[in-house]
Design a protein around this motif. Sequence first.
Motif: not given
Length: 264
Positions: A180, A158, A176
């Motif tokens: 996660e 990420s 990103k």
Amino acid sequence: MATTPQQLNASTESLPLQDRVAIVTGSSRGIGRQLALHLSSLGAKLVINYSSSNSSPADSLAADINAGSLPPRAIVVRADISDQAQVQSLFDSAERAFDSPVHILVNTAGVLDSTYPSVANTTIESFDHVFAVNAREYWYYWASLQKRGGGGRIILFSSSQVAALRPGFAAYTAAKAAVEAMTKILAKELKGTGITANCVAPGPIATELFFGGRTEEQVKKIIDESPLGRLGETKDVAPLVGFLASDAGEWVNGQIIRINGGYV
């Protein structure tokens, strides 16, 4: 004093990732390149992935890893990880080359819009491309990693931008953030397999991707904002990934680890 065969064998056997097969996507340059070198130093066999038309950086990296090694411990495979068929081919190539299932997947491949547009100025084409490369991976292939030699490891990448939430990174940060969230869910869905899934989220790292589109003044401002007064280097990230890939990292699972020198 000369090294005896027994000492060489003991040294080889002590490597934490000895003969485990690792795919590192986007490993022809930047963070991915350093990770491939580090995992190789820990004993892993490497699949070096790239997607551009220029294979030279990937070929050079494989040559460095394979120097003096017979049979070769690294192969090069071109594949676009946003394409399902090419992801399947990437795994198939790894298993054919090393006659083994894949044990470790590290996904460093990523893109961003180096014009750093505002939300209003982000084009549909830019948004779709950023999400396709950064977030639309094919999870069921990764979940096929088999527990072997200590268990499978999925290590996704990420960015600390998810915590910083700075203007100009809307699509990139959103993609990103999706990675996660899916990492945490994937770790739970892999219950009972012995496979762990974690996410590494670097801050500013001195790579081609970081410098793209930035002025010297902008780079200096970012350095000034760092408590350690410097940009991160790829070698700052590699030991963390090596740990997560090893048996020692087994109890770290479903975690987002921000590695940024205190930048965020």
